[in-house]
Design an enzyme around this catalytic site. Structure first.
Site, PDB file in Angstrom:
ATOM      1  N   GLU A  43       0.821  -1.211   0.000  1.00 16.68           N
ATOM      2  CA  GLU A  43       0.000   0.000   0.000  1.00 16.68           C
ATOM      3  C   GLU A  43       0.858   1.265   0.000  1.00 16.68           C
ATOM      4  O   GLU A  43       0.720   2.152   0.834  1.00 16.68           O
ATOM      5  CB  GLU A  43      -0.969  -0.011   1.194  1.00 16.68           C
ATOM      6  N   GLU A 100      -5.748  -8.103  -1.089  1.00 18.76           N
ATOM      7  CA  GLU A 100      -6.440  -7.884   0.180  1.00 18.76           C
ATOM      8  C   GLU A 100      -7.885  -7.539  -0.127  1.00 18.76           C
ATOM      9  O   GLU A 100      -8.157  -6.697  -0.981  1.00 18.76           O
ATOM     10  CB  GLU A 100      -5.831  -6.734   0.994  1.00 18.76           C
TER      11      GLU A 100
END
Length: 489
Positions: free
Chosen positions: A198, A387
């Site tokens: 991320e 995710e």
């Protein structure tokens, strides 16, 4: 028609700092997660510190410690990541459960400070190398392919304290040594790697808790430039070390919608997507800064320090595939609003067409298909959703059963949208749901915010036996994998 390709990589995902525990075992050094206290959706996690005169304190992570303070573990505070779910001592049991579900792939991360405790050592910590080798061998026993994240919010604390972490270009030689070590050590055991988890959080998060200054933006964009170089170095090294290695980026995938059809909202949404999502993906997937980067920098008088060779480094280090997390969407508007929503680094206006989770996250399965089609059209590289999941309260019944139809409903809807995207031409090659076994929440430090198919007997105060048990969703996901996504009932 919904048809997942043969060889589709079904599985689940965790991160070292949220599952391993054993924070100071077998030579591991501390990372920032080890000085983070527990929190909740209403109370922020705190960073603990010690002043030169010995006094101690704690501040919200986003606030930053006082000048002269050193982040340390302090008596009297609860640090949930220290034990997490003790995957370090339960990995064989956990991997056997993943295999029972039929996992084809398990996404995990390596803790940098388990390999190089301070980050500066000349030689790696052999016990750390051995631990991950044993994990990979256990996965191989069940024909589960590891997908390994090199950095998942896990910089050795020493490098953060002494160098300033990613804000300082001097971190790169230490990163290169770490990356070369793991790429060399695990050749033949790992094929697919992700560089930085991320990565866009750095710029997404700005302004979420307090107004961001031009100096904040300067630090953020400089930090990102160093991470772009680090990622590019890792890609190039991987390709030199093994022909089998493939390396991907990992983006926090939060699509932005305009709240209204006011052209000002539409333009704002475009700008927000460029800053919060595309900026990082464009550099890593295309190997160069996008045209709009200069506008983003100019908006805050940012001057990113670069060396003459950096452009070539980025060009040579474009990733092989693109991965992302997906939990929610957000709305942007130039108009005054009374209701806002937030979650996973995303804050915006509340969407009246969507429902929200107990933690305020928008439930928007169709947004996943929108994002998949948008980024595949933009990059034309294979995609993985690495995710996705629903954090929720789970109840253990008197007979030990755990009924979680809300999780099944959430995942069914998202998998259906993935199938539609594949039917429409998107090259989606894998899906690893987040927290396939319950883990410590990164945002709040809670255990009660559970994502897993596997329940872990551990609460927010550190009580429990660490015993594992199967939720209803365990059996449902097993059926999904067995049918390659065709049976979602």
């Amino acid at each position: 028609m919904m048809s997942f390709p043969q060889g589709f990589l079904w599985g689940g995902a965790t991160a070292a700092n949220q599952c391993e525990g054993a924070w100071d075992v077998d030579g591991r050094g501390p990372a920032e997660s080890d000085v983070l206290t527990g929190g909740s959706v209403k109370s922020p996690r705190l960073v603990t510190y010690r002043m030169p005169d010995g006094t101690t304190g704690a501040v919200p992570k986003w606030q930053g410690v006082p000048e002269g303070a050193r982040r340390e573990v302090v008596d009297g505070y609860w640090y949930p990541n220290h034990d997490a779910i003790d995957f370090y001592h339960h990995y064989k049991e956990d991997i056997a459960l993943f295999a029972e579900m039929g996992f084809k792939q398990y996404r995990m991360s390596i803790s940098w400070s388990r390999i190089f405790p301070k980050g500066i050592e000349e030689e790696p910590n052999q016990a750390g190398l051995d631990f991950y080798r044993n994990v990979f061998l256990e996965l191989k026993k069940y024909d589960i392919e590891p997908l390994v994240t090199m950095w998942h919010f896990d910089t050795p604390l020493y490098l953060d304290e002494e160098l300033g972490g990613w804000k300082n270009r001097a971190i790169l030689p230490y990163w290169d040594r770490y990356v070369r070590t793991i790429l060399t050590e695990y050749k033949g055991l790992v094929k697919n790697w992700l560089t930085i988890n991320e990565i866009n959080n750095t710029i997404q998060f700005l302004g979420a808790n307090k107004p961001a200054s031009d100096e904040d933006f300067q630090r953020a964009y400089q930090h990102l430039h160093h991470q772009f170089l680090a990622s590019a170095h890792a890609v190039k090294m991987a390709h030199e070390i093994s022909d089998e290695y493939r390396v991907g980026c990992m983006i926090c995938g939060v699509p932005h919608y305009p709240l209204t059809c006011d052209p000002a909202d539409v333009l704002l949404t475009q700008r927000q997507m460029e800053r919060c999502v595309f900026y990082c993906g464009d550099v890593q997937a295309k190997g160069k800064y996008p045209v709009y980067a200069q506008r983003l920098w100019d908006e805050h008088d940012v001057h990113v320090e670069m060396e003459p060779e950096d452009a070539q480094v980025l060009a040579e280090g474009a990733v092989d595939f693109y991965t992302f997390s997906y939990y929610m969407t957000t709305c942007d508007t130039t108009h005054e609003v009374t209701e806002t929503a937030g979650g996973n680094m995303s804050f915006g206006a509340k969407n009246p067409y969507l429902k929200y989770s107990d933690w305020g996250w928008a439930l928007d399965a169709m947004g996943l298909r929108y994002y998949l089609e948008m980024v595949y059209d933009r990059y034309e590289k294979p995609l993985m959703v690495v995710e996705n999941g629903l954090g929720a309260f789970d109840t253990v019944e008197e007979d030990g059963s755990i009924h979680d139809p809300y999780r099944i409903d959430y995942m069914r809807a998202h998998i259906e949208e993935m199938g539609k995207a594949i039917d429409e031409g998107v090259d989606l090659i894998g899906y690893t749901s987040w927290g396939c076994i319950d883990v410590i929440s990164a945002g709040t430090g809670e255990m009660r915010k559970r994502y897993g198919f596997i329940y872990v007997d551990r609460d927010d105060e550190g009580n429990g036996t660490f015993a594992r048990s199967k939720k209803d969703s365990f059996y449902w996901y097993k059926k999904v994998i067995e049918s390659n996504g065709s049976d979602l009932a």
